[in-house]
Structures are given as C-alpha cells and as structure tokens.
Motif scaffolding. Structure first.
Motif: not given
Length: 253
Positions: A57-58, A61, A64-65, A120, A202-203
């Motif tokens: 998940h991280h 994320v 995506y960013r 985000h 997150d990330g």
C-alpha cells in the motif's frame, strides 16, 4: 541492432552503478556500528519482516504521488519553455525558474501542509512545484540549440510548420525530454519522500519517518533500497521506450 546494443549498454551501466552503491554501502558498514550503517546482508535478511501486505500500500501510494506530480512538472515545464522560445522570452523564463528553484523544500512543504493538510496534496504539490523549474530550464536550453540556418532554409523552400516541427524541433526536444525524465524523476522521488516525511500518514517517506523515530536503521536502509530500485526500473523502462519508439531522433546528427 544499434538501438538494442545501446539499450543493453544502458542496462549494464545502471547495474554497474547499483553494484558500486552496494560496495560503498558494504564498505561504510565496516567502519560504522550496525545501529548507524547496517550491512546490506543484514538488511536483506530482514526483508520478509518489512515487506508485508501493508508495505505494498505504501509503495503504490508513493508511486502514485510521484507519477502525478512528475507528469504535472514535465508537461508544465515543457509547455512553458515551448511557449517562451518563439516569444524570445527564454532568458526571462530561465531567471524566473531559477528563483523558484532555490526555494527550500522544507519551507514550501510547511506552506503546502497548511494549505492542503495531511494527505496527497503536500507530496504531489512539492513534486510539481520543485521539479517544474528544472524541467523548464533544461527544455529551454535544448530549444536554444536548434539549427536556425536549417529552419531558415526550410522556410525558403516552402517548408510548413509541420516540416519545421518534425525536422528541427523534434530532434532537439526528444533527447531533451529523455534528459528531463532521468533528471526529473530522480528529483521527484526525493521530493515526494520529503513531502511524505512532512505531511502524510502513508507512503515511503512516512515509513522512513517512523523508522527514524524508533532509530531503526535497518528499516531506513531497506526503504532507501526500495527507492533506488524504483529509480533503476524507471531508468531501464524509459530507455527501452525511447530507443524503440524514438530512437531515430538520437541519431539525427
């Protein structure tokens, strides 16, 4: 055949750089205690501990960013340079972008945190805002190298805007675009991690912040290794795409 030889040469160079990094990391671990610089083997042994489903998940994320912010920066910076060139405003654009480029990322990140809050907004905004100036400056420099004599010649024999774009601008813009992707993506990765470090829950940057709080250097180096692998995969992918689809523009001269 020449294109594939160039591609495999690029892969070899990337792998060589990765090996050099691992050797330097291993050498540094010999001179510092494990709680400061753990060895690559120690981090590798703990990979199953860190690479859990939540880790994916991280990863997604962060990816995506980086992707969203980087696309905004590349499109915006390239468009600004293309608009400034025929208006003869390249020098003014370069000066303006240089001013934005020296702004401290931490200060900009705090401002974005107050504007967007957690989520985000801060990482994506930082990537777009801090990467765009370098893209614009690099593209402006590439456009300045175009052959004006050839452009005048094409106009004199009735060449249309399409001919000028295909024969003058594309041979300049394609290598410049590849340079922008290489330089910009590495910068975008660093910036998005800074943004996640400042204002995200997150990330990869968030995980690095948590690892820093608990002084877990094995986790820190593991997450840094993931970032390096991101960059390596991106480099190989974009080089393959350019060589297959746009390779002819690298041999225009």
């Amino acid at each position: 055949m020449t294109r594939f030889r160039a591609f495999f040469t690029a892969i070899r160079n990337n792998l060589f750089a990765l090996v050099l990094f691992l050797v330097a990391w291993a050498a540094a671990s010999l001179f510092f205690p494990p709680y400061i610089v753990p060895s690559p083997l120690a981090v590798l042994r703990e990979t199953p501990v860190y690479f859990q489903p939540a880790m994916l998940h991280h990863l997604f994320v962060t990816l995506y960013r980086v992707s969203v912010g980087f696309v905004i920066a590349v499109c915006g910076g390239t468009l600004l340079a293309i608009i400034a060139a025929p208006l003869r405003k390249t020098a003014q654009l370069t000066t303006l972008m240089s001013l934005f480029e020296v702004l401290p990322g931490m200060i900009v990140g705090i401002i974005f945190l107050l504007i967007f809050g957690l989520g985000h907004g801060v990482p994506i905004g930082l990537v777009a805002f801090l990467t765009l100036p370098a893209i614009a400056i690099n593209t402006s420099g590439g456009l300045a190298k175009k052959n004006r004599l050839l452009e005048d010649y094409l106009r004199s024999i009735g060449g249309t805007r399409r001919h000028i774009l295909r024969n003058i601008y594309l041979p300049v813009l394609v290598p410049t675009l590849q340079s922008n992707l290489t330089m910009g993506f590495s910068q975008a990765l660093k910036i998005v991690i800074l943004g996640e470090f400042i204002g995200s829950q997150d990330g990869i940057g968030y995980l690095l912040n948590v690892a820093k709080i608990y002084f877990n250097m094995n986790a820190v180096f593991f997450h840094l290794s993931i970032v390096l692998l991101f960059m390596l995969v991106f480099q190989v992918t974009q080089q393959l795409l350019f060589l297959l689809c746009l390779g002819k523009y690298f041999y225009a001269e």
